[in-house]
Scaffold this active site. Structure first.
Site, PDB file in Angstrom:
ATOM      1  N   CYS A 121       0.814  -1.227   0.000  1.00 16.55           N
ATOM      2  CA  CYS A 121       0.000   0.000   0.000  1.00 16.55           C
ATOM      3  C   CYS A 121       0.846   1.274   0.000  1.00 16.55           C
ATOM      4  O   CYS A 121       0.314   2.370  -0.166  1.00 16.55           O
ATOM      5  CB  CYS A 121      -0.959   0.016   1.179  1.00 16.55           C
ATOM      6  SG  CYS A 121      -2.017  -1.439   1.225  1.00 16.55           S
ATOM      7  N   HIS A 254      -2.803   7.252   2.455  1.00 18.50           N
ATOM      8  CA  HIS A 254      -3.317   5.962   2.003  1.00 18.50           C
ATOM      9  C   HIS A 254      -4.717   5.753   2.583  1.00 18.50           C
ATOM     10  O   HIS A 254      -4.963   6.019   3.758  1.00 18.50           O
ATOM     11  CB  HIS A 254      -2.379   4.848   2.454  1.00 18.50           C
ATOM     12  CG  HIS A 254      -2.941   3.486   2.230  1.00 18.50           C
ATOM     13  ND1 HIS A 254      -3.469   3.095   1.011  1.00 18.50           N
ATOM     14  CD2 HIS A 254      -3.089   2.427   3.068  1.00 18.50           C
ATOM     15  CE1 HIS A 254      -3.911   1.861   1.118  1.00 18.50           C
ATOM     16  NE2 HIS A 254      -3.694   1.428   2.353  1.00 18.50           N
ATOM     17  N   ASN A 284     -10.191   0.064   0.265  1.00 23.62           N
ATOM     18  CA  ASN A 284      -8.725   0.110   0.239  1.00 23.62           C
ATOM     19  C   ASN A 284      -8.241  -0.538  -1.061  1.00 23.62           C
ATOM     20  O   ASN A 284      -8.374  -1.751  -1.234  1.00 23.62           O
ATOM     21  CB  ASN A 284      -8.197  -0.643   1.468  1.00 23.62           C
ATOM     22  CG  ASN A 284      -6.683  -0.616   1.565  1.00 23.62           C
ATOM     23  OD1 ASN A 284      -5.999  -0.252   0.619  1.00 23.62           O
ATOM     24  ND2 ASN A 284      -6.159  -1.015   2.712  1.00 23.62           N
TER      25      ASN A 284
HETATM   26  O1  UT7 Z   1      -3.601  -0.927   3.792  1.00 22.07           O
HETATM   27  C1  UT7 Z   1      -3.225  -1.272   5.100  1.00 22.07           C
HETATM   28  C2  UT7 Z   1      -4.002  -2.481   5.494  1.00 22.07           C
HETATM   29  N1  UT7 Z   1      -5.113  -2.400   6.320  1.00 22.07           N
HETATM   30  C3  UT7 Z   1      -5.436  -1.532   7.293  1.00 22.07           C
HETATM   31  O2  UT7 Z   1      -4.965  -0.450   7.433  1.00 22.07           O
HETATM   32  C4  UT7 Z   1      -6.469  -1.990   8.251  1.00 22.07           C
HETATM   33  C5  UT7 Z   1      -6.143  -1.567   9.663  1.00 22.07           C
HETATM   34  N2  UT7 Z   1      -7.069  -2.138  10.620  1.00 22.07           N
HETATM   35  C6  UT7 Z   1      -8.374  -1.812  10.646  1.00 22.07           C
HETATM   36  O3  UT7 Z   1      -8.820  -1.034   9.853  1.00 22.07           O
HETATM   37  C7  UT7 Z   1      -9.229  -2.422  11.725  1.00 22.07           C
HETATM   38  O4  UT7 Z   1      -8.417  -3.083  12.675  1.00 22.07           O
HETATM   39  C8  UT7 Z   1     -10.284  -3.394  11.160  1.00 22.07           C
HETATM   40  C9  UT7 Z   1     -11.330  -2.626  10.374  1.00 22.07           C
HETATM   41  C10 UT7 Z   1      -9.638  -4.430  10.269  1.00 22.07           C
HETATM   42  C11 UT7 Z   1     -11.004  -4.132  12.291  1.00 22.07           C
HETATM   43  O5  UT7 Z   1     -11.573  -3.209  13.208  1.00 22.07           O
HETATM   44  P1  UT7 Z   1     -11.398  -3.454  14.774  1.00 22.07           P
HETATM   45  O6  UT7 Z   1     -12.137  -2.392  15.444  1.00 22.07           O
HETATM   46  O7  UT7 Z   1      -9.916  -3.563  15.024  1.00 22.07           O
HETATM   47  O8  UT7 Z   1     -12.139  -4.821  14.965  1.00 22.07           O
HETATM   48  P2  UT7 Z   1     -11.588  -6.213  15.518  1.00 22.07           P
HETATM   49  O9  UT7 Z   1     -10.632  -6.834  14.575  1.00 22.07           O
HETATM   50  O10 UT7 Z   1     -11.139  -6.021  16.939  1.00 22.07           O
HETATM   51  O11 UT7 Z   1     -12.905  -7.063  15.549  1.00 22.07           O
HETATM   52  C12 UT7 Z   1     -13.989  -6.722  16.399  1.00 22.07           C
HETATM   53  C13 UT7 Z   1     -15.095  -7.729  16.205  1.00 22.07           C
HETATM   54  C14 UT7 Z   1     -14.613  -9.178  16.319  1.00 22.07           C
HETATM   55  O12 UT7 Z   1     -15.621  -9.910  16.993  1.00 22.07           O
HETATM   56  P3  UT7 Z   1     -15.464 -10.293  18.554  1.00 22.07           P
HETATM   57  O13 UT7 Z   1     -14.208 -11.091  18.611  1.00 22.07           O
HETATM   58  O14 UT7 Z   1     -15.350  -8.982  19.270  1.00 22.07           O
HETATM   59  O15 UT7 Z   1     -16.709 -11.047  18.825  1.00 22.07           O
HETATM   60  C15 UT7 Z   1     -14.537  -9.627  14.886  1.00 22.07           C
HETATM   61  O16 UT7 Z   1     -14.703 -11.013  14.763  1.00 22.07           O
HETATM   62  O17 UT7 Z   1     -15.651  -7.599  14.890  1.00 22.07           O
HETATM   63  C16 UT7 Z   1     -15.702  -8.896  14.275  1.00 22.07           C
HETATM   64  N3  UT7 Z   1     -15.606  -8.739  12.835  1.00 22.07           N
HETATM   65  C17 UT7 Z   1     -16.678  -8.506  12.051  1.00 22.07           C
HETATM   66  N4  UT7 Z   1     -17.994  -8.395  12.324  1.00 22.07           N
HETATM   67  C18 UT7 Z   1     -18.824  -8.160  11.304  1.00 22.07           C
HETATM   68  C19 UT7 Z   1     -14.491  -8.739  12.048  1.00 22.07           C
HETATM   69  N5  UT7 Z   1     -14.837  -8.537  10.767  1.00 22.07           N
HETATM   70  C20 UT7 Z   1     -16.183  -8.376  10.737  1.00 22.07           C
HETATM   71  C21 UT7 Z   1     -17.102  -8.145   9.712  1.00 22.07           C
HETATM   72  N6  UT7 Z   1     -18.410  -8.035  10.038  1.00 22.07           N
HETATM   73  N7  UT7 Z   1     -16.741  -7.994   8.405  1.00 22.07           N
END
Ligand code: UT7
Length: 327
Positions: A121, A254, A284
């Site tokens: 990225c 980005h 993204n």
């Molecule tokens: O280009 C560079 C690459 N990427 C990035 O910059 C991404 C950077 N990271 C992020 O943007 C965030 O960390 C995410 C958007 C990927 C995730 O957000 P988060 O607030 O860190 O969520 P999390 O990973 O802590 O997940 C929270 C909950 C989990 O459930 P439990 O364990 O709390 O029950 C996940 O299983 O959300 C759940 N979850 C979803 N729920 C519904 C994960 N993906 C999804 C989904 N729909 N698509």
């Protein structure tokens, strides 16, 4: 006195394949695979409303071709005036030849320097800095700098934590040698100890794909690191360019997550009104995200000649970098 050669942006272009794929469509697609997600989760955690996916018969170089044609038309230049193509991608058409060479062929450019650059990225920012050095040293006069991706090909649609975040697209910028700036400063960085938090580890060997061909990510670790390095690199490159952060007209980071943009904006005390955010509409698109955002804001009239911009990339490697320029 020997005068310095600068790189001036003389054209931009972008291309997004097909029709937008809404969060609602992703909910249905994942439901068919037995996975649950929601429009609300995706919007609240990322700001993403939709993304674009290339059709099976479209390759990364096809998207790059459309964006490049638009950028060349914007610059008022014929493809043949290009003497350098630097194409940033992590989803090349094939192992080799490079996607840049395939783009050169599609543009019917008889001869020029063409190569791919892989910094995930951060790829476009790495490519822009590289092309600038070619121009500064007189090795090129007109450079086509492209970020193009078909990330949908490396998404695991059984992993709801990643597949809703990414999309396909391409953006391109034409740089021309000039005696006035242009690109003012840039700095690139890599910290490889963080390889494990974002990667696609599969490889081709002995006629087979060995290991997983899908993107994997520790979202929270990427989030924390992205915020930290987007802040530090903006400060460092503004200082290298001799610019006060508050005097920079537009920040084009980005486009991974609206929450990352908001947090960096807060730390740098940059109001939302000076941040270009296209992640909601494009998701993204990895190396394509910065040039697509650049082109979008130029075409909708927000970016104007004479303004200063800070472009920033961050991604797998772990890599990051920033380019300060005057339009
Ligand atoms: O280009 C560079 C690459 N990427 C990035 O910059 C991404 C950077 N990271 C992020 O943007 C965030 O960390 C995410 C958007 C990927 C995730 O957000 P988060 O607030 O860190 O969520 P999390 O990973 O802590 O997940 C929270 C909950 C989990 O459930 P439990 O364990 O709390 O029950 C996940 O299983 O959300 C759940 N979850 C979803 N729920 C519904 C994960 N993906 C999804 C989904 N729909 N698509």
């Amino acid at each position: 006195m020997v005068s310095r050669i600068y790189s001036a942006v003389v054209g931009t272009g972008g291309y997004l394949p097909g029709d937008p794929v809404s969060n609602r469509a992703m909910v249905d697609r994942l439901e068919a695979l037995g996975l649950e997600t929601s429009d609300q989760w995706i919007r609240e955690r990322t700001g993403i409303e939709q993304r674009y996916f290339a059709s099976d018969d479209q390759s990364t170089s096809d998207l790059a071709y459309r964006a490049s044609l638009a950028a060349l038309e914007d610059a008022g230049l014929e493809p043949d005036s290009v003497d350098l193509i630097v194409l940033a991608t992590s989803t090349p058409d094939m192992v080799f030849p490079s996607t840049a060479c395939r783009l050169q062929h599609k543009l019917a450019i008889k001869q020029c320097v063409s190569f791919d650059l892989q910094a995930v990225c951060s790829g476009f920012v790495y490519a822009l800095a590289t092309a600038d050095l070619f121009i500064q040293t007189g090795q090129a006069r007109t450079a086509l700098v492209v970020g193009a991706e078909t990330f949908s090909r490396i998404l695991d649609f059984n992993d709801r934590g990643t597949c809703v975040l990414f999309g396909d697209g391409a953006g391109a910028v034409v740089l021309k040698a000039s005696d006035t700036p242009g690109i003012l400063a840039h700095k690139l960085y890599a910290r490889a100890e963080h390889e494990g938090i974002l990667n696609t580890p599969g490889q081709l060997a002995h006629g087979k794909v060995c290991g997983s061909p899908f993107l994997t990510m520790d979202g929270q670790a990427v989030f924390r690191l992205a915020v930290e390095v987007l802040e530090s690199s903006a400060r460092e490159v503004a200082s290298l360019a001799g610019l006060d952060l508050q005097a920079i007209d537009w920040f084009i980071p980005h486009q991974a997550n609206l929450r990352i943009l908001a947090m960096v904006g807060k730390r740098l005390q940059i109001p939302e009104s000076r941040l270009i955010a296209t992640v909601g509409q494009h998701a993204n698109t990895s190396a394509a995200s910065v040039p697509l955002a650049f082109d979008t804001a130029r075409r909708d009239g927000r970016l104007k000649a004479g303004q200063t911009l800070m472009l920033q990339g961050v991604g797998g490697g772990f890599t990051w970098g920033a380019v300060a320029l005057k339009l």
